[in-house]
Design a protein around this motif. Structure first.
Motif, mmCIF file in Angstrom:
data_model
loop_
_atom_site.group_PDB
_atom_site.id
_atom_site.type_symbol
_atom_site.label_atom_id
_atom_site.label_comp_id
_atom_site.label_asym_id
_atom_site.label_seq_id
_atom_site.Cartn_x
_atom_site.Cartn_y
_atom_site.Cartn_z
ATOM 1 N N ALA A 123 12.212 5.822 5.102
ATOM 2 C CA ALA A 123 12.837 6.418 3.915
ATOM 3 C C ALA A 123 11.930 7.468 3.293
ATOM 4 C CB ALA A 123 13.160 5.323 2.893
ATOM 5 N N LEU A 124 10.620 7.205 3.298
ATOM 6 C CA LEU A 124 9.673 8.155 2.721
ATOM 7 C C LEU A 124 9.664 9.469 3.495
ATOM 8 C CD1 LEU A 124 7.352 8.767 0.718
ATOM 9 C CD2 LEU A 124 5.788 7.863 2.443
ATOM 10 N N TRP A 125 9.576 9.379 4.833
ATOM 11 C CA TRP A 125 9.547 10.597 5.640
ATOM 12 C C TRP A 125 10.821 11.403 5.466
ATOM 13 C CZ3 TRP A 125 4.996 11.933 6.600
ATOM 14 C CH2 TRP A 125 4.029 11.056 7.105
ATOM 15 N N ARG A 126 11.961 10.739 5.439
ATOM 16 C CA ARG A 126 13.229 11.443 5.277
ATOM 17 C C ARG A 126 13.279 12.183 3.945
ATOM 18 N NH1 ARG A 126 17.648 10.636 8.344
ATOM 19 N NH2 ARG A 126 19.005 10.964 6.539
ATOM 20 N N GLN A 127 12.849 11.508 2.885
ATOM 21 C CA GLN A 127 12.883 12.138 1.567
ATOM 22 C C GLN A 127 11.926 13.317 1.481
ATOM 23 O OE1 GLN A 127 10.804 10.546 -2.010
ATOM 24 N NE2 GLN A 127 12.881 10.153 -2.762
ATOM 25 N N ARG A 128 10.691 13.117 1.941
ATOM 26 C CA ARG A 128 9.686 14.182 1.824
ATOM 27 C C ARG A 128 10.023 15.373 2.727
ATOM 28 N NH1 ARG A 128 8.807 10.789 -1.735
ATOM 29 N NH2 ARG A 128 6.716 10.365 -2.558
ATOM 30 N N MET A 129 10.545 15.117 3.903
ATOM 31 C CA MET A 129 10.947 16.228 4.766
ATOM 32 C C MET A 129 12.129 16.979 4.179
ATOM 33 S SD MET A 129 10.477 14.678 8.601
ATOM 34 C CE MET A 129 8.863 14.099 9.168
ATOM 35 N N ARG A 130 13.007 16.249 3.505
ATOM 36 C CA ARG A 130 14.124 16.905 2.832
ATOM 37 C C ARG A 130 13.608 17.818 1.722
ATOM 38 N NH1 ARG A 130 16.631 12.637 1.579
ATOM 39 N NH2 ARG A 130 16.177 12.498 -0.646
ATOM 40 N N TRP A 131 12.621 17.331 0.970
ATOM 41 C CA TRP A 131 12.008 18.162 -0.068
ATOM 42 C C TRP A 131 11.376 19.409 0.546
ATOM 43 C CZ3 TRP A 131 8.865 14.204 -3.517
ATOM 44 C CH2 TRP A 131 9.772 13.368 -4.193
ATOM 45 N N ALA A 132 10.608 19.213 1.610
ATOM 46 C CA ALA A 132 9.902 20.331 2.237
ATOM 47 C C ALA A 132 10.864 21.338 2.853
ATOM 48 C CB ALA A 132 8.940 19.806 3.300
ATOM 49 N N GLY A 133 12.001 20.862 3.343
ATOM 50 C CA GLY A 133 12.951 21.743 4.002
ATOM 51 C C GLY A 133 13.563 22.787 3.081
ATOM 52 N N LEU B 167 0.836 -1.197 0.000
ATOM 53 C CA LEU B 167 0.000 0.000 0.000
ATOM 54 C C LEU B 167 0.876 1.254 0.000
ATOM 55 C CD1 LEU B 167 -2.757 1.395 0.193
ATOM 56 C CD2 LEU B 167 -2.609 1.167 2.694
ATOM 57 N N LEU B 168 1.965 1.244 0.752
ATOM 58 C CA LEU B 168 2.870 2.380 0.794
ATOM 59 C C LEU B 168 3.379 2.716 -0.607
ATOM 60 C CD1 LEU B 168 4.655 4.464 2.223
ATOM 61 C CD2 LEU B 168 6.330 2.633 2.623
ATOM 62 N N GLU B 169 3.777 1.708 -1.348
ATOM 63 C CA GLU B 169 4.277 1.939 -2.704
ATOM 64 C C GLU B 169 3.177 2.457 -3.612
ATOM 65 O OE1 GLU B 169 6.382 -1.430 -4.281
ATOM 66 O OE2 GLU B 169 7.558 -1.685 -2.459
ATOM 67 N N ARG B 170 1.983 1.920 -3.478
ATOM 68 C CA ARG B 170 0.885 2.357 -4.344
ATOM 69 C C ARG B 170 0.500 3.810 -4.072
ATOM 70 N NH1 ARG B 170 -1.533 -2.452 -2.636
ATOM 71 N NH2 ARG B 170 -3.344 -1.308 -1.830
ATOM 72 N N LEU B 171 0.544 4.210 -2.812
ATOM 73 C CA LEU B 171 0.243 5.606 -2.482
ATOM 74 C C LEU B 171 1.314 6.539 -3.044
ATOM 75 C CD1 LEU B 171 -1.001 5.289 1.219
ATOM 76 C CD2 LEU B 171 -2.383 5.664 -0.831
ATOM 77 N N GLN B 172 2.569 6.117 -2.982
ATOM 78 C CA GLN B 172 3.637 6.920 -3.575
ATOM 79 C C GLN B 172 3.457 7.056 -5.088
ATOM 80 O OE1 GLN B 172 7.842 6.114 -2.180
ATOM 81 N NE2 GLN B 172 6.773 4.482 -1.091
ATOM 82 N N ILE B 173 3.060 5.966 -5.735
ATOM 83 C CA ILE B 173 2.866 5.998 -7.184
ATOM 84 C C ILE B 173 1.758 6.982 -7.551
ATOM 85 C CG2 ILE B 173 2.037 4.620 -9.145
ATOM 86 C CD1 ILE B 173 3.553 2.225 -7.867
ATOM 87 N N ARG C 61 10.490 1.752 -0.105
ATOM 88 C CA ARG C 61 9.863 0.561 0.484
ATOM 89 C C ARG C 61 9.617 0.674 1.992
ATOM 90 N NH1 ARG C 61 13.270 -1.821 -3.569
ATOM 91 N NH2 ARG C 61 12.010 -3.064 -5.014
ATOM 92 N N SER C 62 10.027 1.791 2.592
ATOM 93 C CA SER C 62 9.806 1.934 4.037
ATOM 94 C C SER C 62 9.296 3.324 4.359
ATOM 95 C CB SER C 62 11.103 1.661 4.812
ATOM 96 O OG SER C 62 12.007 2.741 4.685
ATOM 97 N N TRP C 63 8.500 3.410 5.440
ATOM 98 C CA TRP C 63 7.998 4.702 5.883
ATOM 99 C C TRP C 63 9.145 5.617 6.295
ATOM 100 C CZ3 TRP C 63 3.308 6.498 5.044
ATOM 101 C CH2 TRP C 63 2.263 5.590 4.837
#
Length: 246
Positions: A158-168, A68-74, A154-156
Motif C-alpha cells: 500500500a505504501l509503494w502504491r501511494q508514494r508512486m502515485r504521488w511521484a507520478g 517499524l513501517l508505521e513509525r517510519l511513515q509517521i 499497514r503494508s509495504w
C-alpha cells in the motif's frame, strides 16, 4: 461560516470515474459558500475554523506506530507536514492535502479544468497550483484544534502504491515554488547517495523539522528514515514515472 463536508468515497460516489469526478459532483451539489474537503480514512478535528480565504490549509497528523513501517511513515509525514505549514505561513505554499482543507466552493469549481481530470489523483496539489496562478487568497491555520488524524498504512504494498502515485504527478507540476523545493529535495538525496557524509549536514536539519511537528518521533526512527530515504525516494520517482495504471 457555513460549509459542507465533502468526503469522496471510491466506488460509492465516484460512479467509477475517479475521485475528481466525485469531488466535482459533490461540490456542485453543495449549497454553501465553503466546502471542507476530507478523505474517508481521516478522523475529523474537534473544532471548525473560521476563514475568509479562498483556500485554507489545515494540519494533519499521522497515527499508528505499532510497527517499524508505521513509525517510519509517521516520521516522514511529520517532515512533510512541517514543510507544508512553514511554506504556507511564508506565503509560498508548496504542499497541501485534500484530506483536510477548506475551499471556497465557487473558486474550486472555477479551477476544475486545471485539475488534470485525465490524471486519477492530485486534485489537491493541482488546485493549489491553480489558486496560486490565479492570485487567490491562500492561508494556513496550524492550531491543534483543527488537526485531523490519518492512519499510517499497514503494508509495504500500500505504501509503494501511494508514494508512486504521488511521484507520478510530479512531471505535471508547473508552479515555481513547488518545482524549486522538489528539485532541492531530489538533489539533496541524490547527493547523499553519492556522498553519504552529506547526511551529517542534512540529518540535523531534517530531524529538527520532524521533531517540531511531532515530538513523539524517536531519534532512531528519524535517523533510519534519513539513511533509507534517498533510495526509497528514487524507487518511488522511477516507479511513479513508469507506472501507467493507478
Amino acid at each position: 461560516m457555513r460549509f459542507t463536508t465533502i468526503i469522496p468515497r471510491r466506488g460509492i460516489n465516484d460512479e467509477g470515474l475517479g475521485k475528481k469526478h466525485a469531488l466535482h459532483r459533490l461540490i456542485t451539489a453543495a449549497d454553501t459558500e465553503y466546502v471542507w474537503l476530507m478523505d474517508d480514512d481521516v478522523s475529523a478535528p474537534p473544532a471548525v475554523p473560521e476563514t475568509e480565504a479562498d483556500l485554507l490549509i489545515l494540519p494533519l497528523r499521522m497515527t499508528g506506530g505499532s510497527s517499524l513501517l508505521e513509525r517510519l511513515q509517521i516520521a516522514e509525514y511529520a517532515a512533510i507536514q512541517q514543510l507544508t505549514i512553514v511554506t504556507a505561513q511564508h506565503h509560498h505554499p508548496v504542499l497541501c492535502s485534500g484530506a483536510n482543507m477548506i475551499v471556497r466552493r465557487e473558486r474550486w469549481l472555477e479551477s476544475y479544468a486545471d485539475l488534470h481530470p485525465e490524471i486519477p489523483s492530485g486534485d489537491d496539489m493541482f488546485l493549489l497550483e491553480s489558486f496560486k496562478r490565479r492570485g487567490l487568497r491562500i492561508e494556513v491555520n496550524d492550531h491543534p484544534d483543527y488537526t485531523a488524524s490519518i492512519q499510517a498504512l499497514r503494508s509495504w504494498r500500500a505504501l509503494w502504491r501511494q508514494r508512486m502515485r504521488w511521484a507520478g504527478k510530479a512531471p505535471h507540476y508547473t508552479d515555481h515554488d513547488i518545482l524549486l523545493v522538489g528539485g532541492l529535495v531530489v538533489a539533496a538525496n541524490v547527493l547523499q547517495l553519492l556522498c553519504p557524509l552529506v547526511l551529517l549536514i542534512k540529518f540535523p536539519l531534517e530531524y529538527r523539522l520532524i521533531k517540531k511537528r511531532d515530538a513523539s518521533v524517536s531519534f532512531f526512527d528519524a535517523f533510519l528514515l534519513e539513511i533509507l530515504y534517498p533510495l526509497y525516494m528514487l524507487i518511488c520517482i522511477i516507479g511513479g514515472l513508469f507506472r501507467q495504471q493507478w
